[in-house]
Design an enzyme around this catalytic site. Structure first.
Site, PDB file in Angstrom:
ATOM      1  N   CYS A   1      93.689  63.992   9.852  1.00 32.16           N
ATOM      2  CA  CYS A   1      92.594  63.058  10.124  1.00 32.16           C
ATOM      3  C   CYS A   1      92.326  62.014   9.039  1.00 32.16           C
ATOM      4  CB  CYS A   1      91.304  63.780  10.512  1.00 32.16           C
ATOM      5  SG  CYS A   1      91.233  65.505  10.155  1.00 32.16           S
TER       6      CYS A   1
ATOM      7  N   ARG B   1      98.887  75.096   5.906  1.00 34.45           N
ATOM      8  CA  ARG B   1      97.638  75.781   5.599  1.00 34.45           C
ATOM      9  C   ARG B   1      97.965  77.168   5.089  1.00 34.45           C
ATOM     10  NH1 ARG B   1      94.395  74.098  11.133  1.00 34.45           N
ATOM     11  NH2 ARG B   1      94.812  71.875  10.909  1.00 34.45           N
TER      12      ARG B   1
ATOM     13  N   LYS C   1      82.745  71.408  20.355  1.00 37.73           N
ATOM     14  CA  LYS C   1      84.155  71.318  20.735  1.00 37.73           C
ATOM     15  C   LYS C   1      84.454  72.070  22.026  1.00 37.73           C
ATOM     16  CE  LYS C   1      85.500  75.407  18.083  1.00 37.73           C
ATOM     17  NZ  LYS C   1      86.540  76.080  17.321  1.00 37.73           N
TER      18      LYS C   1
END
Length: 645
Positions: free
Chosen positions: A337, A366, A468
């Site tokens: 992002c 990650r 979301k």
RNA sequence: GCCGACGUAGCUCAGGGGUAGAGCAGCUGAUUCGUAAUCAGCAGGUCGUGAGUUCAAUUCUCACCGUCGGCUCCA
């Protein structure tokens, strides 16, 4: 003189009984055949034991073991029996909780003895004994104080803790044999009702699911009304193992994860890479059609960028350590992002430009704790099919709707028709104004409602920066994996000072939507392998056609056929080894190749191919076709079977 | 990260304090074969890594790494 009461039966009829009659008696009297399958009863909508005494007018329904609720009760009773067996076999065991779950039940124990798989057999034998003993389950109500005392005498400290937190004045205890457990019930009338059960596995589990608490030992098991159903279930588990993507990944040579490289890091082998390439091509084409712009961004960025984005503060535990570059810290990216925001911010934006949709197959890294890694489904490096949409507030609802439809279209293109959809709303800790949250949650909800899809609301489960929608796909063992996600973000536009110039010539802040349709290519591929059990549809199959020669005499013709196929863009292989046809077919079948073209003397003479197909039910497969006709037919089939070309 | 199980040939697995075993795959040879396994021979291993116990460890002990089943976590 006993009172008469009116009992309304399941079929709507009303019958009179003396007060004090049990639910069992009523059901036996009115529906003897169904009573045989009854695990419990429903009285005025409440689940109760069959021994429940009716003292006033009521509506009574049987709860049979072939219903969801009946089976749950059945399994819950089995878990009590297991707990008794464990207590009898091992000293110093404290019982905690033992609920039914989707496919069975578990019970968590605090035990000085560490359970082994061999113990499971012993426990099963003990359970069988208890079941044969036909011990009735008896409910007893007592005050909380009495219950705490009662369990105190048995040193059941976990039960005491649970009782202390129950708000009611009275609690119920279920006894069978010499075993007693705090339980709401209902339960089966007696242990004899349990016909088929199996203990499956041992696992660790924290008391109350909190990792700060003691680790307990959990035993998982399952139970079914009949041996046949139990065997069917165990068979299903076996079958599921066969389509495990990790196993198929090796067998079909699709990917590998090696210790030498590091856990959670995936190598895509040529055949897996072919599938990925097709997915990526399809993805790009569809994004172009849906008015997205594809971008590429770097793999590392300055720590400062992640400080601005907030990731450094919020997700530090999941980030890899910085590397030093001329005195400045850089980290490998956990998300795409901030990069997309930089592209947006590279010049002044007008309201006329919005919505702007940047999409990227962005590879991120990650840190995941070692215990959570799982094949392709949970990894440390993966490629997201990521996109960020910058829109004006009034465009939000339409954008969400479009993204949702796009997502469903993509998932369906890959044959996924069943998924679980969740709408997660504002959590306790959040950024942004209540007004913004309300509008965004509403936009998501309206979009879901318009789509006609079933969804659940996960109250308070949203991310701190916005609500979301998550879409989960299930793997073969029934575990749900989140693939698609659509998230509204109030946070990043603020942090990066994202603006656009409005019609009013003033600065405004756009709303940002993060979305991933497939989630990550790795996870999606894993789900795809399991979904198709490795037998990919024609458009995705890494090898579509294999040419099999019968003897070495046919080698030249086989090569000619093979080369032509490749020239025509058909993904092909050739097997001209000096082996029997049966073996070549067997191996091609095991490799799940859709079409086999057998060529021998007959075919070489007439320029034909003998077609054998893995896929059943394809119309009009030419059995012995002129080779050129086959190519034409094949291409037609491929087009018909590919998602919307 | 936590609890437990496991780690032996490319794959699937057996074995066990005293020089390491099978099937499949691989290689070589024979066979030239028509729709799910042709036959024979050969080769293949620091028994996950490191330390300890022992005359001797792949086997027993410990630590670490990894895998699996859960828990926890999951942008």
């Amino acid at each position: 003189m006993p009172n008469q009461i009116k009992i309304t039966l399941n079929n709507g009829k009303v019958k009179e009984y003396e007060a004090g009659v049990t639910a069992a008696a009523v059901l036996k009297d009115t529906a003897a055949d169904i009573f045989k399958k009854a695990a419990a009863a429903q009285v005025n909508g409440r689940y109760v034991d069959l021994t429940y005494e009716l003292n006033e007018d009521a509506r009574v329904k049987p709860v049979t073991i072939d219903s969801k609720e009946g089976l749950d009760i059945y399994r819950h009773s089995t878990s009590h029996v297991m707990a008794q067996a464990v207590k009898e076999l091992f000293d110093g065991v404290k019982i905690t909780i033992g609920p039914f779950i989707e496919d069975g039940f578990y019970y968590d124990f605090d035990s000085p003895h560490t359970f082994t798989p061999f113990d499971l057999e012993k426990i099963e034998e003990k359970m069988a004994d208890i079941i044969r003993g036909d011990r009735p389950f008896v409910k007893e109500e007592m005050s909380k104080e009495d219950a705490i005392k009662f369990f105190g005498e048995k040193s059941e400290t976990y039960k005491q803790e649970l009782i202390a937190e129950i708000p009611d004045e009275k609690v119920s205890i279920y006894r069978h044999d010499n075993f007693a457990d705090l339980c709401r019930g209902p339960h089966l009338p007696s242990t004899r009702w349990i016909k088929a059960f199996k203990l499956l596995s041992i696992a660790g589990a924290y008391w109350r699911g909190d990792e700060k608490n003691k680790m307990l030992q959990r035993i998982y098991g399952t139970a079914f009304p009949t041996k046949r159903e139990l065997d069917e279930y165990l068979n299903r588990l076996e079958e599921a193992k066969k389509r495990d993507h990790r196993k198929l990944g090796i067998e079909l040579d699709l990917f590998s994860i090696s210790d030498e490289i590091g856990s959670g890091l995936v190598c895509w082998h040529p055949k897996g890479a072919v599938v990925r390439g097709i997915i990526e091509d399809f993805w790009k084409r569809e994004h172009y059609r849906h008015d997205y712009q594809v971008v590429y961004t770097p793999h590392i960025a300055k720590v400062d960028l992640w400080k601005t984005s907030g990731h450094w503060a919020f997700y530090r535990d999941n980030l890899y350590s910085p590397m030093d570059v001329e005195g400045q810290g850089f980290i490998v990216k956990p998300m795409n992002c901030p990069f997309h925001i930089q592209i947006y911010n590279s010049h002044l934006r007008s309201y006329r430009e919005l919505p702007i949709r940047y999409a990227e197959l962005g590879t991120v890294y990650r840190f995941e704790r070692s215990g959570v890694l799982h094949g392709l489904l949970r990894v440390r490096g993966f490629t997201q099919d990521d996109a960020h949409i910058f829109c004006r507030p009034e465009q939000l609802e339409e954008e969400i709707g479009d993204v949702l439809n796009f997502t469903i279209y993509i998932l369906k293109s890959f044959g996924f028709n069943e998924f679980d959809i969740y709408l997660s709303t504002r959590p306790e800790k959040y950024v942004g104004t209540l007004d913004k949250w309300e509008k965004a949650e509403n936009a998501l909800k309206v979009a879901l409602e318009k789509s006609g899809l079933k969804f659940q609301i996960d109250a308070g489960e949203g991310v701190f920066y916005g609500p979301k929608i998550d879409i989960k796909i299930k793997d073969t063992l029934g575990r749900a994996w989140q693939c698609s996600t659509i998230q509204v973000d109030f946070n990043l536009p603020e942090r990066f000072n994202v603006k656009y110039r409005g019609q009013d010539d003033k600065e405004h802040q756009p709303i940002m939507i993060h979305r991933a349709l497939m989630g990550s290519l790795e996870r999606f591929f894993g789900c795809l392998i399991e979904h198709y059990a490795g037998s990919f549809p024609l458009w995705l199959a890494p090898v579509q056609v294999i040419v099999l020669s019968i003897t070495e005499k046919n080698e030249a013709y086989a090569m000619k056929v093979y080369e032509r196929l490749r020239f025509e863009g058909v993904r092909s292989e050739i097997d001209i080894r000096n082996e029997k046809l049966g073996l070549k077919i067997r191996e091609a079948e095991m490799q799940k190749i859709p079409f086999m073209l057998v060529v021998g003397d007959r075919e070489a003479e007439n320029n034909t191919v003998a077609v054998r197909t893995r896929i059943k039910g394809i119309e009009g497969v030419p059995q012995a076709a002129d080779f050129k006709d086959f190519i034409g037919w094949f291409k037609g089939l491929l087009i018909r079977q590919s998602p919307a070309l």
